[in-house]
Motif scaffolding. Structure first.
Motif, PDB file in Angstrom:
ATOM      1  N   PHE A 273       0.553  -1.452   0.034  1.00 52.35           N
ATOM      2  CA  PHE A 273      -0.040   0.171   0.470  1.00 52.35           C
ATOM      3  C   PHE A 273       0.741   1.358   0.262  1.00 52.35           C
ATOM      4  O   PHE A 273       0.459   2.028   0.049  1.00 52.35           O
ATOM      5  CB  PHE A 273      -1.217  -0.117   0.658  1.00 52.35           C
ATOM      6  N   GLU A 274       2.193   0.952  -0.073  1.00 50.51           N
ATOM      7  CA  GLU A 274       3.398   1.887  -0.345  1.00 50.51           C
ATOM      8  C   GLU A 274       2.698   3.133  -1.806  1.00 50.51           C
ATOM      9  O   GLU A 274       3.053   3.688  -1.984  1.00 50.51           O
ATOM     10  CB  GLU A 274       4.254   1.725  -0.324  1.00 50.51           C
ATOM     11  N   ILE A 275       2.215   2.471  -2.133  1.00 52.11           N
ATOM     12  CA  ILE A 275       2.591   2.494  -4.034  1.00 52.11           C
ATOM     13  C   ILE A 275       0.697   2.265  -4.659  1.00 52.11           C
ATOM     14  O   ILE A 275       0.929   2.332  -5.932  1.00 52.11           O
ATOM     15  CB  ILE A 275       3.450   2.170  -4.735  1.00 52.11           C
ATOM     16  N   CYS A 276       0.011   1.041  -4.442  1.00 53.92           N
ATOM     17  CA  CYS A 276      -0.926   1.173  -4.418  1.00 53.92           C
ATOM     18  C   CYS A 276      -1.550   2.361  -4.941  1.00 53.92           C
ATOM     19  O   CYS A 276      -1.378   2.719  -3.683  1.00 53.92           O
ATOM     20  CB  CYS A 276      -1.648  -0.025  -3.585  1.00 53.92           C
ATOM     21  N   ILE A 277      -2.875   2.748  -6.043  1.00 58.92           N
ATOM     22  CA  ILE A 277      -3.237   3.672  -6.215  1.00 58.92           C
ATOM     23  C   ILE A 277      -4.598   3.435  -6.082  1.00 58.92           C
ATOM     24  O   ILE A 277      -5.511   4.596  -6.705  1.00 58.92           O
ATOM     25  CB  ILE A 277      -2.937   4.244  -7.631  1.00 58.92           C
ATOM     26  N   LEU A 278      -5.016   2.588  -5.622  1.00 53.74           N
ATOM     27  CA  LEU A 278      -6.708   1.788  -5.457  1.00 53.74           C
ATOM     28  C   LEU A 278      -7.369   2.520  -7.161  1.00 53.74           C
ATOM     29  O   LEU A 278      -8.208   2.917  -6.607  1.00 53.74           O
ATOM     30  CB  LEU A 278      -7.039   2.748  -4.404  1.00 53.74           C
ATOM     31  N   CYS A 279      -6.607   1.892  -7.772  1.00 53.94           N
ATOM     32  CA  CYS A 279      -7.606   2.697  -9.240  1.00 53.94           C
ATOM     33  C   CYS A 279      -8.732   1.723 -10.000  1.00 53.94           C
ATOM     34  O   CYS A 279      -9.396   1.884 -10.838  1.00 53.94           O
ATOM     35  CB  CYS A 279      -6.600   2.543 -10.084  1.00 53.94           C
TER      36      CYS A 279
ATOM     37  N   ILE B  70      -2.803   2.972 -18.278  1.00 53.85           N
ATOM     38  CA  ILE B  70      -2.540   4.606 -18.343  1.00 53.85           C
ATOM     39  C   ILE B  70      -3.169   6.059 -17.645  1.00 53.85           C
ATOM     40  O   ILE B  70      -2.870   6.619 -16.989  1.00 53.85           O
ATOM     41  CB  ILE B  70      -1.997   4.795 -19.774  1.00 53.85           C
ATOM     42  N   ILE B  71      -4.703   4.957 -18.613  1.00 58.07           N
ATOM     43  CA  ILE B  71      -5.483   5.659 -17.273  1.00 58.07           C
ATOM     44  C   ILE B  71      -5.964   6.260 -16.173  1.00 58.07           C
ATOM     45  O   ILE B  71      -5.396   7.702 -15.937  1.00 58.07           O
ATOM     46  CB  ILE B  71      -7.306   5.358 -17.910  1.00 58.07           C
ATOM     47  N   PRO B  72      -5.059   5.564 -15.075  1.00 56.85           N
ATOM     48  CA  PRO B  72      -4.886   6.022 -13.834  1.00 56.85           C
ATOM     49  C   PRO B  72      -3.829   7.046 -14.231  1.00 56.85           C
ATOM     50  O   PRO B  72      -3.864   7.932 -12.892  1.00 56.85           O
ATOM     51  CB  PRO B  72      -4.939   4.797 -13.167  1.00 56.85           C
TER      52      PRO B  72
ATOM     53  N   THR C  19     -11.213  15.529 -18.064  1.00 55.95           N
ATOM     54  CA  THR C  19     -11.186  15.171 -19.021  1.00 55.95           C
ATOM     55  C   THR C  19      -9.419  15.000 -19.735  1.00 55.95           C
ATOM     56  O   THR C  19      -9.644  14.389 -20.380  1.00 55.95           O
ATOM     57  CB  THR C  19     -10.622  16.976 -19.482  1.00 55.95           C
ATOM     58  N   ASN C  20      -8.832  14.656 -18.487  1.00 54.32           N
ATOM     59  CA  ASN C  20      -7.714  13.328 -19.383  1.00 54.32           C
ATOM     60  C   ASN C  20      -7.906  11.959 -19.360  1.00 54.32           C
ATOM     61  O   ASN C  20      -7.363  11.622 -20.658  1.00 54.32           O
ATOM     62  CB  ASN C  20      -7.077  13.689 -17.611  1.00 54.32           C
ATOM     63  N   ASN C  21      -8.533  11.638 -18.513  1.00 54.04           N
ATOM     64  CA  ASN C  21      -9.394  10.475 -18.732  1.00 54.04           C
ATOM     65  C   ASN C  21      -9.906  10.433 -20.171  1.00 54.04           C
ATOM     66  O   ASN C  21      -9.550   9.697 -21.040  1.00 54.04           O
ATOM     67  CB  ASN C  21     -10.399  10.262 -17.906  1.00 54.04           C
TER      68      ASN C  21
ATOM     69  N   ASN D  70     -10.414   7.649 -12.773  1.00 55.57           N
ATOM     70  CA  ASN D  70     -10.444   6.761 -13.448  1.00 55.57           C
ATOM     71  C   ASN D  70     -11.839   5.632 -13.962  1.00 55.57           C
ATOM     72  O   ASN D  70     -12.151   5.256 -13.772  1.00 55.57           O
ATOM     73  CB  ASN D  70      -9.678   5.259 -13.091  1.00 55.57           C
ATOM     74  N   TYR D  71     -12.431   7.014 -14.447  1.00 56.29           N
ATOM     75  CA  TYR D  71     -13.852   6.459 -14.483  1.00 56.29           C
ATOM     76  C   TYR D  71     -14.168   6.197 -15.859  1.00 56.29           C
ATOM     77  O   TYR D  71     -14.629   5.209 -16.453  1.00 56.29           O
ATOM     78  CB  TYR D  71     -14.568   7.707 -14.081  1.00 56.29           C
ATOM     79  N   MET D  72     -13.464   6.908 -16.970  1.00 56.17           N
ATOM     80  CA  MET D  72     -13.889   6.003 -18.539  1.00 56.17           C
ATOM     81  C   MET D  72     -12.306   5.082 -18.371  1.00 56.17           C
ATOM     82  O   MET D  72     -11.942   4.496 -18.330  1.00 56.17           O
ATOM     83  CB  MET D  72     -13.642   7.581 -19.325  1.00 56.17           C
TER      84      MET D  72
END
Lengths: 137, 384
Positions: A85-91, B77-79, B91-93, B170-172
């Motif tokens: 979790f130092e680098i996880c960005i919860l994407c 790349i999206i995130p 807009t970036n997404n 990170n929606y789109m």
């Protein structure tokens, strides 16, 4: 100075307006159902397909599998599963690719610790993080 | 810009008018400074209160997004694009998804297109609100900041409900969007639009009519249309000089050609004009939102037909869209693999910042922060 006075008038009106602040650390802040918090991992669901580790943009997931203890069954079961979790960005990409919903998001988001290595969470910790699990995935 | 720190030399000489001996001095602003809105350093050479030269030093937030992108597949790349212009991540997404979709010729379902436009316009409003609040904080007004963040919070809450994050959405996705609108979400946005329409009037009462504010900003940071085009400025920076150029109108993408809205322009090219344009843009965004919410399809898909592994054909493409700060572009060179061979983002904040040394030359030091603020930079985007 009419414009100036008008501006002051609006500020004065706010004296009677409803409060918009939260008492956050004292009163827990509820997050909506889709919120992306710390992941919950269910080892029994995992089929060791490695997709989560491959999609992770920051490569924070590391996992290993071992052969199924029942020799008649095919496939692997999970042996170790760590998220850094130092680098996880919860994407949310790991939960998106998981075919069995073994890894899902929860509503828990408080990750602050006193030491950086405490942010390295293993399989047991992620399994125990089973409150507020997200329904939709 | 060819100047570097070693080339700044200081003079001490007799001023001709007064016969006083004056000395030039170097003043270092930032990289940690509340008015630079991030990690941005500005070295200014001042003579008394007049700025003689200035040198912006950037790169403190450089993460190498473009280089990192070469090792990631397109969805990954999206995130990363969320973290460039973090005040308008939607807009970036969109720009990266749009680039890949253009390359592969993917059709987007109507509902997804509407969702995209709705979130992009909401994000534009949120971004302008942050600018409004912090700009007035820069020039010494405290309360607008609180009002702006109160209303921006409503947008963030709506985004949080939609995609589960407040800033890095990170929606789109390539081919559509990740989530459909949850039940009741569209109604909430409609209510919000009504609320903000009323609040905008209050914002004008609070700040726009204030005589001190108008006198403070009128005529500073001025430049003309030719300079703006020479520096390849875009967005409000360009429109404040009278050039009517908005990609939503001039090169419509997504479903923008279905909505009626104006492109506000001004001719003065000063800080006050830029303030007025951004406020007018919020109103226009609300107009687009109203129409988009009215025409929102009742049901439909949110993801188009996308191959499982996204491999754009060999070749290159460049797309550009209108972000809150100007034209954001995405260039992709693909060799037919699932990762880009080269990716480049044209970041409006970076281009708009280049004019700063020219604007600051000869200005009073007290105007420095007002001019820098009016450019509206986001350091995540300047440094990428």
């Amino acid at each position: 100075m009419l414009g100036f006075a008008k501006g002051l008038g609006y500020t004065f009106k706010q004296l009677t307006a409803k409060k918009v602040t939260h008492f956050y650390p004292d009163v827990p802040y509820p997050m909506p159902p889709r919120f992306r918090g710390i992941q919950h991992f269910s080892p029994e669901k995992c089929i060791v397909c490695n997709q989560c580790a491959r999609i992770c943009p920051t490569e924070c997931i590391q996992l290993t599998g071992k052969p199924h203890p029942d020799p008649e069954k095919k496939g692997k079961i999970i042996d170790t599963y760590d998220i850094n979790f130092e680098i996880c960005i919860l994407c949310d990409l790991c939960t998106e690719v998981c075919p069995t919903n073994a890894i899902v998001m929860t509503n828990n988001f408080e990750l602050a610790t006193y030491s950086r290595d405490e942010l390295f969470k293993n399989l047991n910790w992620l399994d125990d993080n089973n409150t507020n699990v997200r329904e939709e995935n | 810009m060819s100047m570097n720190l070693d080339m700044i030399s200081l003079n001490s000489e007799f001023s001709e008018g007064t016969g006083l001996r004056t000395e030039e001095m170097l003043l270092n602003v930032g990289p940690q400074h509340p008015s630079t809105h991030g990690v941005f350093r500005l070295v200014v050479k001042i003579d008394g209160e007049t700025i003689k030269e200035s040198l912006p030093v950037i790169g403190y937030l450089h993460r190498g997004t473009e280089k990192l992108a070469e090792g990631l597949n397109y969805t990954q790349i999206i995130p990363y694009t969320d973290r460039m212009d973090y005040l308008s991540a939607m807009t970036n997404n969109y720009v990266i998804c749009h680039a890949v979709e253009t390359m592969m010729g993917i059709q987007i379902p109507e509902r997804a297109d509407f969702l995209r436009v709705i979130v992009m316009e909401m994000n534009r409003i949120a971004s302008h609100l942050v600018w409004w609040g912090t700009y007035l904080l820069d020039i010494g007004a405290m309360s607008p900041f609180l009002f702006a963040f109160r209303d921006r919070e409503m947008i963030l809450e709506l985004f949080n409900e939609l995609c589960g994050a407040r800033l890095t959405y990170n929606y789109m996705r390539i081919g559509g969007v990740k989530w459909d609108a949850p039940p009741g979400w569209i109604e909430k946005v409609k209510e919000f639009v009504k609320h903000l329409k009323k609040e905008i009037e209050n914002y004008h009462a609070l700040v726009t009519g204030n005589e001190i504010f108008i006198n403070r900003l009128q005529g500073i940071g001025k430049f003309d249309a030719k300079t703006a085009i020479d520096y390849s400025l875009s967005g409000v920076m360009l429109r404040s000089t009278g050039v009517k150029w908005d990609l939503r109108k001039d090169e419509p993408y997504s479903v923008y050609n279905r909505f009626e809205f104006d492109v506000p322009t001004a001719t003065e090219g000063d800080c006050l004009a830029r303030y007025q344009l951004r406020m007018a843009e919020i109103e226009q965004s609300l107009r687009i939102l109203e129409q988009a919410l009215g025409q929102f399809p009742e049901e439909g898909e949110i993801m188009g037909k996308v191959p499982k592994v996204i491999r754009p054909p060999q070749g290159e493409t460049f797309v550009r869209i209108e972000s809150p700060r100007g034209e954001i572009g995405c260039y992709i060179a693909s060799n037919g693999k699932d990762k880009p061979w080269r990716m480049k983002f044209r970041r409006p904040s970076f281009n708009n910042l280049q004019i700063l040394p020219k604007l600051l030359k000869g200005e009073n030091i007290s105007n420095m922060v007002a001019i820098l603020g009016s450019i509206d930079i986001v350091l995540g985007e300047v440094d990428a």
